[in-house]
Structure formats: structure tokens, C-alpha cells
Motif scaffolding. Structure first.
Motif, short mmCIF file in Angstrom:
data_model
loop_
_atom_site.label_atom_id
_atom_site.label_comp_id
_atom_site.label_asym_id
_atom_site.label_seq_id
_atom_site.Cartn_x
_atom_site.Cartn_y
_atom_site.Cartn_z
N ALA A 159 33.86 39.18 43.43
CA ALA A 159 32.57 38.36 43.40
C ALA A 159 33.40 36.98 44.25
O ALA A 159 32.02 36.79 45.71
N LEU A 160 34.04 36.31 43.68
CA LEU A 160 34.36 34.58 44.60
C LEU A 160 34.71 35.01 45.79
O LEU A 160 34.54 34.60 46.92
N ASN A 161 35.80 36.60 46.52
CA ASN A 161 35.79 36.47 47.42
C ASN A 161 34.94 36.79 48.28
O ASN A 161 34.61 36.14 49.69
N LEU A 163 31.85 35.63 48.10
CA LEU A 163 31.10 34.83 48.35
C LEU A 163 31.54 33.56 49.13
O LEU A 163 30.88 32.92 50.50
N GLU A 164 33.08 33.74 49.31
CA GLU A 164 33.32 32.44 49.95
C GLU A 164 33.91 33.02 51.65
O GLU A 164 34.02 31.94 52.65
N GLU A 165 33.99 34.69 52.06
CA GLU A 165 33.60 35.04 52.80
C GLU A 165 32.40 34.98 53.75
O GLU A 165 32.25 34.24 54.66
N GLN A 166 30.80 34.78 52.91
CA GLN A 166 30.24 34.28 53.15
C GLN A 166 30.20 32.91 53.56
O GLN A 166 29.58 32.52 54.64
N LEU A 167 30.45 32.14 53.32
CA LEU A 167 30.42 30.57 53.25
C LEU A 167 31.14 30.64 54.25
O LEU A 167 30.69 29.76 55.39
N GLN A 257 27.79 27.52 47.72
CA GLN A 257 29.10 26.94 46.82
C GLN A 257 28.15 26.30 45.76
O GLN A 257 29.02 26.79 44.69
N LEU A 258 26.55 27.36 45.34
CA LEU A 258 26.48 26.58 44.52
C LEU A 258 27.08 28.26 42.90
O LEU A 258 27.01 27.15 42.49
N GLN A 259 26.62 29.15 44.13
CA GLN A 259 26.94 29.88 43.24
C GLN A 259 28.93 30.35 43.23
O GLN A 259 29.16 30.45 41.91
N LEU A 260 29.29 30.09 44.11
CA LEU A 260 31.04 29.24 43.77
C LEU A 260 30.99 28.76 42.57
O LEU A 260 31.94 29.36 42.00
N ILE A 261 30.43 27.73 42.47
CA ILE A 261 30.41 26.90 41.09
C ILE A 261 30.52 27.71 40.34
O ILE A 261 31.08 27.54 39.36
N ASP A 262 29.84 28.02 39.96
CA ASP A 262 28.92 28.98 38.91
C ASP A 262 30.52 29.92 38.13
O ASP A 262 30.28 30.19 37.41
N LYS A 263 30.84 30.97 39.21
CA LYS A 263 31.02 31.97 39.19
C LYS A 263 32.49 31.18 38.96
O LYS A 263 33.51 31.87 37.64
N ARG A 264 33.24 30.19 39.48
CA ARG A 264 34.92 29.77 39.19
C ARG A 264 34.73 28.70 37.54
O ARG A 264 35.46 29.13 37.18
N LYS A 390 25.08 21.18 36.46
CA LYS A 390 24.84 22.70 37.13
C LYS A 390 23.23 22.48 38.07
O LYS A 390 23.07 21.51 39.04
N LYS A 391 22.57 21.76 36.99
CA LYS A 391 20.91 21.22 37.27
C LYS A 391 21.30 20.43 38.31
O LYS A 391 20.61 20.77 39.08
N GLN A 392 22.36 19.08 37.88
CA GLN A 392 21.90 18.37 39.03
C GLN A 392 22.50 18.42 40.27
O GLN A 392 21.69 18.22 40.79
N LEU A 393 23.28 19.30 39.77
CA LEU A 393 23.70 19.82 41.60
C LEU A 393 22.89 20.79 42.27
O LEU A 393 22.19 20.50 43.74
N GLN A 394 22.25 21.59 41.33
CA GLN A 394 21.18 22.66 42.13
C GLN A 394 19.70 21.58 42.51
O GLN A 394 18.87 22.23 43.97
N ASP A 395 19.82 20.66 41.87
CA ASP A 395 18.30 19.67 42.20
C ASP A 395 18.79 17.99 43.55
O ASP A 395 17.91 17.86 44.11
N LEU A 396 20.19 19.15 43.89
CA LEU A 396 20.63 18.55 45.43
C LEU A 396 19.69 18.31 46.71
O LEU A 396 19.94 19.39 47.04
#
Length: 409
Positions: A159-161, A163-167, A257-264, A390-396
Motif C-alpha cells: 500500500a505504501l509503494n 501511495l508513493e507512486e501516486q504522490l 502525504q497524510l495517507q502515507l503518514i498514517d500507514k507509515r 494526526k488531527k493537527q496534520l489533517q487540519d493544516l
């Protein structure tokens, strides 16, 4: 009056804080995520604490530099511009030259201070790179436990791979849009310079109001050289479209990037539970955002260097060896431009003051997580802290930096 061929408008305006705010917040939040991931490893925890404290202190010093920008902006509005008006009205060029030189000394001091900050950000970024390397070295010593990870690890990796390709595709798209923006902005500045060369009034405005937004506004309101003003309006419209596209792509990039952070973080938790040091991906992101702030300071330094040059042009071409009383029409245009400059510099000063608050908040409150020993956190408290970050990052709001460069009218 000033030789219009020497006027080179700089792409700068009060909107610079739109990039500064999320970048500074992202740095502290990503440090906190790294702290949560690596805090159970004493050596790495000490390294992270050291880098985080250095960042906190650097933000405090950045706050002091921006405070100087606030003070200089205020001095220009409350001291220099009134004196230029008085000198012009009373035909006292020597007085004007004196105050222009005084203002230039203020600006030299700021340029030097900003340059020091740029170098300190460069040093910090290198230190974070070294820390990242240290983490990777330690990680190799724990990787023999990787075989104990379940199929969940492989699913997360896949899943990370993806997401990284999409990013990567999204980031490439943003870079291409930015290239088009830079191209159009260069064309816009050339058009503004050409218009300044053809109209004395516009040349005066460009001399005393070195903000691209104000220059665009003056061009659009000009009744001279219709072809040039039409070109400027068209380029601005094309830039608006490009910035809109960039804003959409930036928001999509941040979502990925948020999805990547969560999965990482999920993967990191699996690894930490087995005593495996996770990849320092969050530290690599810290470096990226430190570079963004460094770029803002480099642009700020260039802006003040441009202002320094423009004040020298005003001194040499307007007040040295010229008698403004003999040119009443141009004198009136100059006075009107000074009045307009006061408004723009006031707006710039407000933005600098906001940047002071941004650095102040980051240096004061954002690193309180360092007061807690992450290895002492129970599972529930660890999860609570992670959910809060995570919530603070999402709110940026990361797309606000894609506004057009024009000063809001």
C-alpha cells in the motif's frame, strides 16, 4: 526622476506567510511523530531531542529577525516616507538624501541578519540529514527481526509503494505547473518593466512600491500604452488559472502525504513492538519543510536587497542634482506614489508581524512533547498522542500558499 530601465519588480508580497505557516507546523508535528516512533530507542531519542531543540531555538531567532522586518517597515511608513514628502514639497533634496541613506543602513542590517538565518537553516538541515543516517545505521542492527513480521507487513508495504507512486506523479505535476508559473511570472515582470520604460508615471510607481501586486494594479489602471496593459492583464489571468490548478494539485498531494503518514505510523508501530527501528521517513520530510522556510528567507533577503537598490536609485536619480519644484506634474506623481507605498508597506509590515507570531508560537508551544519520555507511554496514551498529531496534520491548510502573488487590493 528614476531611470525606468533600472527598475526590476520583484515577485514578492505579504502572502509569503501562506507558505511559512504550514511548513513550520509540519516540522514540529513530524518531529513529534519521529519522537513517538523512535523514543523507545535511547540513543535515537537523544539525537531527535537535540535536533528538535535546535529547531526550536532557530525559530526563536527567526522570530527576532522578522521582528526587525516589522520595525523597518514601520520606520519606512512613519519616518522615511513623510520625510520624502516634506523634502519634495519644500524642495530639500539634501534632507531626502540623508533619510534615504539612513533607511539603507536599516536594510543592510536586515540583509545580514537574514543571511545568518539562511546559513543556520542550512546547517540544521545537514544535521537532520546526519541524524537520519544515524537512524538508518541503527536500523540495520535490528532488521534480523523482520522475518517475524506477519503478512500485515507486506500488505502495508504494498500500500505504501502504491501511495508513493501516486504522490510522485502528483509532485511531478506540481513541479510542471510551477515551471509554467515561473515562465508566466517572468513574462509578467518583463511586461511591467517595458511599460515602466514607456511611461514616466509607471516608472515612479515601480520605484517606490517594490511589490509585484501593486505594480500589476498600477499597470491595469494605467491609461497609457494599451497594448502593454492588455498583455499584463492577460498574463495575470493566465497566472490565476495556473495558481488555481496548483492549489488543487497541492491539496491532492497533501491528502496522499497524510495517507502515507498514517500507514507509515501503522508499520512503525508493528516494527517497534518487535524491537525493530522503523525508517526515519518523517525526518526526511522535516528536511523538506526546513528547506521551504530557508527558501522563504532567501527570497526575503532578495527582496530587501532589491529595496536597498531601489532606494539608491530614488536617491541618485530623483534627489541628487534635480529640482523637483521645476517639475510640478512629476512631483505630484511622486507624492501620490509615496502615499500608495505607505499603504503597501503597511500591509507588508502586518504580514511580517504575523510571521513573528508564527515563529513565536512554534518556539514556545509546539515542542512541549519533548517534556514527555516517549518510552514511558502506555499503549493508550501513545495512541492518544498520535491521534492528536494526526488531527493537527489533517487540519493544516497547505493549499493557501498557491494564491496569486498579487497584493490584495
Amino acid at each position: 526622476m528614476a531611470d525606468s530601465k533600472e527598475i526590476v519588480p520583484l515577485t514578492w508580497g505579504p502572502g509569503f506567510i501562506d507558505e511559512l505557516l504550514p511548513s513550520s507546523q509540519q516540522i514540529s508535528l513530524l518531529f513529534q511523530l519521529s519522537y513517538l516512533c523512535l523514543g523507545k530507542f535511547p540513543k535515537l531519542e537523544r539525537l531527535l531531542r537535540m535536533r528538535a531543540v535546535e529547531t526550536q531555538l532557530l525559530f526563536k531567532s527567526s522570530e527576532a529577525v522578522m521582528l526587525k522586518c516589522v520595525g523597518t517597515s514601520q520606520n519606512l511608513v512613519s519616518s522615511l516616507f513623510p520625510m520624502l514628502i516634506t523634502a519634495t514639497q519644500k524642495n530639500k533634496p539634501i534632507l531626502a538624501v540623508k533619510f534615504l541613506e539612513k533607511a539603507r543602513t536599516w536594510i543592510v542590517d536586515i540583509i545580514q541578519e537574514v543571511e545568518k538565518m539562511v546559513q543556520r537553516y542550512e546547517t540544521l538541515n545537514k544535521d537532520v540529514t546526519t541524524t537520519t543516517s544515524d537512524v538508518n545505521t541503527e536500523k540495520k542492527e535490528t532488521e534480523n527481526a523482520l522475518q517475524k513480521l506477519s503478512k500485515e507487513h507486506q500488505a502495508l508495504t504494498d500500500a505504501l509503494n502504491e501511495l508513493e507512486e501516486q504522490l510522485k506523479r502528483t509532485t511531478d505535476e506540481i513541479e510542471e505547473i510551477q515551471k509554467n508559473i515561473d515562465y508566466k511570472m517572468n513574462a509578467l515582470q518583463n511586461a511591467a518593466r517595458d511599460l515602466a520604460a514607456q511611461t514616466q508615471k509607471f516608472s515612479i510607481v515601480a520605484s517606490v512600491v517594490p511589490f509585484i501586486g501593486a505594480i500589476i494594479k498600477a499597470a491595469k489602471e494605467s491609461e497609457f500604452v494599451p497594448e502593454a496593459t492588455a498583455l499584463i492583464k492577460r498574463l495575470e489571468s493566465e497566472l490565476n488559472d495556473l495558481y488555481s490548478s496548483k492549489s488543487t494539485a497541492k491539496q491532492r498531494e497533501w491528502s496522499l502525504q497524510l495517507q502515507l503518514i498514517d500507514k507509515r505510523m501503522t508499520l512503525a508501530k508493528l516494527q517497534v513492538d518487535l524491537g525493530i527501528i522503523p525508517k526515519p521517513t518523517h525526518l526526511q520530510d522535516v528536511q523538506m519543510y526546513l528547506s521551504k522556510i530557508q527558501k522563504i528567507l532567501i527570497d526575503l533577503k532578495g527582496f530587501w536587497e532589491n529595496v536597498y537598490s531601489l532606494l539608491g536609485i530614488i536617491k541618485d536619480k530623483t534627489f541628487v542634482g534635480e529640482d523637483l519644484i521645476e517639475e510640478p506634474e512629476l512631483r505630484e506623481e511622486f507624492l501620490q506614489s509615496i502615499s500608495e507605498a505607505s499603504k503597501m508597506w503597511g500591509s507588508f509590515g502586518v504580514s511580517c508581524n504575523k510571521s513573528v507570531q508564527i515563529f513565536q508560537n512554534q518556539s514556545k508551544d509546539a515542542y512541549k512533547f519533548l517534556e514527555i519520555d516517549p518510552s514511558s507511554l502506555c499503549i493508550e496514551e501513545w495512541q492518544k498522542q498520535y491521534d492528536d498529531v494526526k488531527k493537527q496534520l489533517q487540519d493544516l491548510n497547505v493549499s493557501s500558499s498557491c494564491k496569486t502573488p498579487a497584493i490584495e487590493k
